[in-house]
Design a protein around this motif. Sequence first.
Motif, mmCIF file in Angstrom:
data_model
loop_
_atom_site.group_PDB
_atom_site.id
_atom_site.type_symbol
_atom_site.label_atom_id
_atom_site.label_comp_id
_atom_site.label_asym_id
_atom_site.label_seq_id
_atom_site.Cartn_x
_atom_site.Cartn_y
_atom_site.Cartn_z
ATOM 1 N N LYS A 1 15.042 7.728 95.502
ATOM 2 C CA LYS A 1 14.381 6.500 95.866
ATOM 3 C C LYS A 1 12.877 6.739 95.893
ATOM 4 N N ARG A 2 12.326 7.614 96.149
ATOM 5 C CA ARG A 2 10.772 7.896 96.561
ATOM 6 C C ARG A 2 10.139 7.933 95.078
ATOM 7 N N VAL A 3 10.795 8.469 93.865
ATOM 8 C CA VAL A 3 10.379 8.372 92.528
ATOM 9 C C VAL A 3 10.412 6.972 92.080
ATOM 10 N N LEU A 4 11.420 6.174 92.254
ATOM 11 C CA LEU A 4 11.516 4.622 91.740
ATOM 12 C C LEU A 4 10.404 3.758 92.469
ATOM 13 N N ASP A 5 10.204 4.027 93.620
ATOM 14 C CA ASP A 5 9.344 3.440 94.359
ATOM 15 C C ASP A 5 7.794 3.619 94.212
ATOM 16 N N ALA A 6 7.473 4.801 93.501
ATOM 17 C CA ALA A 6 6.326 4.915 93.159
ATOM 18 C C ALA A 6 5.516 4.144 92.366
ATOM 19 N N PRO A 7 5.849 3.535 91.295
ATOM 20 C CA PRO A 7 5.321 2.583 90.608
ATOM 21 C C PRO A 7 5.401 1.405 91.335
ATOM 22 N N ILE A 8 6.635 0.807 91.709
ATOM 23 C CA ILE A 8 6.852 -0.597 92.059
ATOM 24 C C ILE A 8 7.665 -0.435 93.609
ATOM 25 N N THR A 9 6.853 -1.105 94.487
ATOM 26 C CA THR A 9 7.600 -1.202 95.917
ATOM 27 C C THR A 9 9.018 -1.678 95.757
ATOM 28 N N ASP A 10 10.056 -0.830 96.387
ATOM 29 C CA ASP A 10 11.374 -1.295 96.598
ATOM 30 C C ASP A 10 12.051 -1.473 95.109
ATOM 31 N N LEU A 11 11.604 -0.631 94.052
ATOM 32 C CA LEU A 11 12.111 -0.727 92.922
ATOM 33 C C LEU A 11 13.718 -0.426 92.808
ATOM 34 N N TYR A 12 13.853 0.883 93.785
ATOM 35 C CA TYR A 12 15.262 1.213 93.630
ATOM 36 C C TYR A 12 16.170 0.382 94.133
ATOM 37 N N VAL A 13 16.042 -0.690 95.042
ATOM 38 C CA VAL A 13 16.673 -1.868 95.262
ATOM 39 C C VAL A 13 17.218 -2.781 94.035
ATOM 40 N N LEU A 14 16.140 -2.861 93.145
ATOM 41 C CA LEU A 14 16.544 -3.752 91.906
ATOM 42 C C LEU A 14 17.439 -2.935 91.020
ATOM 43 N N VAL A 15 16.858 -1.419 90.735
ATOM 44 C CA VAL A 15 17.976 -0.722 90.132
ATOM 45 C C VAL A 15 19.288 -0.612 90.629
ATOM 46 N N LYS A 16 19.446 -0.311 91.785
ATOM 47 C CA LYS A 16 20.571 -0.163 92.557
ATOM 48 C C LYS A 16 21.664 -1.270 92.242
#
Length: 411
Positions: free
Chosen positions: A53-68
């Motif tokens: 989650k931290r890696v995905l959120d580094a460039p874009i906030t809450d990107l992990y949510v979209l990917v998930k």
Amino acid sequence: MLGICTYIGASLMTLMAAWRLPALRYDEPQRRALWACAAGFAAALWCRVPAVKRVLDAPITDLYVLVKYLTSIVAILAVLRYITAIYGKSPGAAATPRYVRTSRRINNIAHGCALGAVGAMVVLFFTAVDRSRPSVEFATDHAGQWGAATFISILYVYLASATATCAFQWGRAAPRAETRLLRAGLTLMAVASVLYAMYSLFRIVTVWAPTSAAAPTMRVVADTSNLTIALLWAMGASIPSAKALSARWTTWRTLHKLYPLRRDLMEAFPDLTFQPPASRLREWARTSPSLDIRLDRWTQEIADAVELLRHHATPALLHTAEGMTAEHPDPDPAAEAYWIRAALHNAHAGARSRLPVRGLRDKPLSDSHAEAHWLARVQAVYATISNEQLESLLAKTGGRTAYSLSSEAAS
């Protein structure tokens, strides 16, 4: 504790996806769909792991949510594809049951709507969702906000419809399953689908009508639900394969046991095989032909080699071997092992008779697997025969020197 379970669940789903990776080599929709579903669920679970989650959120906030969420859609699409694939192709619409036609229609609609749903979610995520600060539990933190509520609702309406279809189909098929393992697998997948449909509806309600529960509490609920559902589905999808996996493991072990016997015989008669014996490591690394085909070939090659050994055995060899092994715990395979070892020794020594002697006794073997099991028993004794025992057997059958001379005179 939940974090550790999430790691374990994501790892198990990844292993399952890796196990089913060879399905991509074959044009079989069922196997490909199961792989895609396992890969999608694995990706969705990894997005819940804090480090990822931290890696995905580094460039874009809450990107992990979209990917998930997008990988969840891929997984559900694969499940629907699997359901329609298992019914095959019917010759005509009149001969196709209504529930099968309904399942195919829903699958076509789902695939047609998927692109629109994904596009709408991406647009809403970057334009209408408030991402001014990272979220702890996305749905709870954005509850009541129309952009996030719409974003989440698109996903969960889609998932609820798809999983309800899966639950209906698997629940209907489970009582009619041919085997107990298949019935158990279908039941578990139906239960997982029911839970996922209920969870999807719960998320839609909570995002439009916020609850008093704190974000960490809702995150525990969400992670626990998703982990439980994914593991139930994985167990259900794997149980019907357990029998096949057990059969593959048994075949592999049989090949492992037969390797020394087959190697010795093929080195003596190299013209009998199209695939000369290699090292153990090379043999186990082979991916072609399949294990069943290799086992069938090996048993046939060993049988052909044993037939050729009749030219290198003395007439009294079988009777003498049976006498020496009469007290052995497994006498019949032991006698065959002694016969093969002595005849193979004579072949290496160059002793050969003009006429072949009587071969080994007939055995009531029904198929190649039964023959392989018998040869594994033979190999178990073959590997324990010492040079002293071999010398004693050769001496009792007339001696190597006398046999070699008589063979040369006969030729």
